[in-house]
Design an enzyme around this catalytic site. Structure first.
Site, PDB file in Angstrom:
ATOM      1  N   HIS A  51     -11.231  -9.542 -18.133  1.00 32.90           N
ATOM      2  CA  HIS A  51     -12.270  -8.859 -19.003  1.00 32.90           C
ATOM      3  C   HIS A  51     -11.846  -7.545 -19.349  1.00 32.90           C
ATOM      4  CE1 HIS A  51     -16.484  -7.500 -19.976  1.00 32.90           C
ATOM      5  NE2 HIS A  51     -16.345  -8.754 -20.770  1.00 32.90           N
ATOM      6  N   ARG A 126       6.420  17.096  -5.997  1.00 35.43           N
ATOM      7  CA  ARG A 126       6.459  15.877  -4.998  1.00 35.43           C
ATOM      8  C   ARG A 126       4.899  16.097  -4.518  1.00 35.43           C
ATOM      9  NH1 ARG A 126      11.971  17.567  -3.270  1.00 35.43           N
ATOM     10  NH2 ARG A 126      10.750  18.893  -1.596  1.00 35.43           N
ATOM     11  N   CYS A 146     -11.360   1.657  -2.392  1.00 36.11           N
ATOM     12  CA  CYS A 146     -10.278   0.646  -2.016  1.00 36.11           C
ATOM     13  C   CYS A 146      -8.790   1.186  -2.668  1.00 36.11           C
ATOM     14  CB  CYS A 146     -10.464  -0.594  -2.726  1.00 36.11           C
ATOM     15  SG  CYS A 146     -12.065  -1.472  -2.242  1.00 36.11           S
ATOM     16  N   ASP A 169      -8.598  -7.110  -2.900  1.00 34.06           N
ATOM     17  CA  ASP A 169      -9.321  -8.504  -3.051  1.00 34.06           C
ATOM     18  C   ASP A 169      -8.144  -9.299  -4.332  1.00 34.06           C
ATOM     19  OD1 ASP A 169     -10.408 -10.867  -4.372  1.00 34.06           O
ATOM     20  OD2 ASP A 169     -12.462  -9.703  -4.536  1.00 34.06           O
ATOM     21  N   ASN A 177      -7.415  -3.798 -11.029  1.00 37.54           N
ATOM     22  CA  ASN A 177      -6.557  -2.619 -10.620  1.00 37.54           C
ATOM     23  C   ASN A 177      -5.408  -2.264 -10.900  1.00 37.54           C
ATOM     24  OD1 ASN A 177      -7.901  -3.646  -7.154  1.00 37.54           O
ATOM     25  ND2 ASN A 177      -8.736  -2.265  -8.495  1.00 37.54           N
ATOM     26  N   ALA A 263     -17.471 -10.699  -3.132  1.00 38.25           N
ATOM     27  CA  ALA A 263     -17.893 -10.494  -1.967  1.00 38.25           C
ATOM     28  C   ALA A 263     -18.500  -9.117  -1.725  1.00 38.25           C
ATOM     29  CB  ALA A 263     -16.889 -10.638  -0.844  1.00 38.25           C
TER      30      ALA A 263
END
Length: 264
Positions: A51, A126, A146, A169, A177, A263
């Site tokens: 989606h 860095r 997450c 997940d 992600n 979940a």
């Protein structure tokens, strides 16, 4: 996106059964990395339909520093609804940390603006890093981050990014992600007059929920198709001025969507 299917197979073959916060149960591995060359196409999973509207609107919501679901709901995106309180608030989640990280002396740090300035003024640094893992505010968040920490890297005129995701997940969350951070790299690169390089995804607790096994097996029967191409139709004045209409995905030909429970 064969790397994604390979990860699914690895979790199924090597995963350890574990209990989890949601009470659902998982098969889990610890530590995995995938690399996507963004020059070769936009890494949007093709073995099920994703989606894209939700992915784009969620990223724009993060970039705006927003932590209330009102904007998402206005745009028919429901992915955060389960965690919001009765007023739609989520506490100091991603948008707050990215745009207004609070310091002990009362200042607020706009990490994204800082990173943009670093990329333009000191691209070999860095220290071009954004963190959402604010230990002092974790207990106020509806959901701890997450995808917690990401770093940019410039070489040969190309912008790359590595994300560390502490909890993943694999079936439901990971395709979102990957696409979200790939989109962010394209946007940052455009703003800094760079080409896109690689997106490197690094996972900590990388898991399949026990109630996603049938869906995972179905997805593994499907052959990946050619990756689509991302088109950004204009260059806004800043990273924070993009609109949903600015993005178009060309050549996305996915297999049908596969539904699965979230979940919580």
């Amino acid at each position: 996106m064969k790397q994604y299917l390979d990860l699914m197979n690895k979790v199924l073959a090597e995963g350890t059964p574990k209990a989890d916060r949601t009470g659902t149960g998982t098969l889990s591995i610890f530590g995995h990395q995938m690399r996507f060359n963004l020059q070769e196409g936009f890494p949007l999973v093709t073995t099920k339909k994703c989606h894209l509207r939700s992915i784009i609107h969620e990223l724009l919501w993060f970039l705006n520093g927003d932590t209330n679901v009102a904007y998402l709901k206005e745009n028919k995106v429901s992915i955060w609804d389960e965690w919001a309180d009765e007023n739609g608030n989520l506490g100091p989640v991603y948008g707050k940390q990215w745009r207004a990280w609070g310091t002990a002396d009362g200042r607020q740090i706009d990490q994204l603006t800082t990173v943009l300035n670093q990329l333009k003024q000191d691209p070999d640094s860095r220290r071009i890093i954004v963190s959402a893992w604010n230990v002092g505010e974790l207990d106020q968040m509806a959901l701890a981050p997450c995808h917690a920490f990401f770093q940019f890297y410039v070489a040969d005129g190309k912008l790359s990014c590595q994300l560390y995701q502490r909890s993943c997940d694999v079936f439901l969350g990971l395709p979102f992600n990957i696409a979200s951070y790939a989109l962010l790299v394209h946007m940052m690169a455009q703003q800094c007059d760079l080409e896109v390089g690689d997106f490197v995804w690094t996972g900590g607790d990388t898991h399949l929920y026990s109630n996603h096994m049938e869906q995972t097996q179905l997805q593994l029967t499907r052959e990946p198709r050619a990756l689509p191409k991302l088109v950004i139709k204009r260059k806004p004045a800043s990273l924070f001025d993009y609109r949903f209409e600015d993005f178009e995905i060309e050549g996305y030909d996915p297999h049908p969507a596969i539904k699965a429970p979230v979940a919580i």
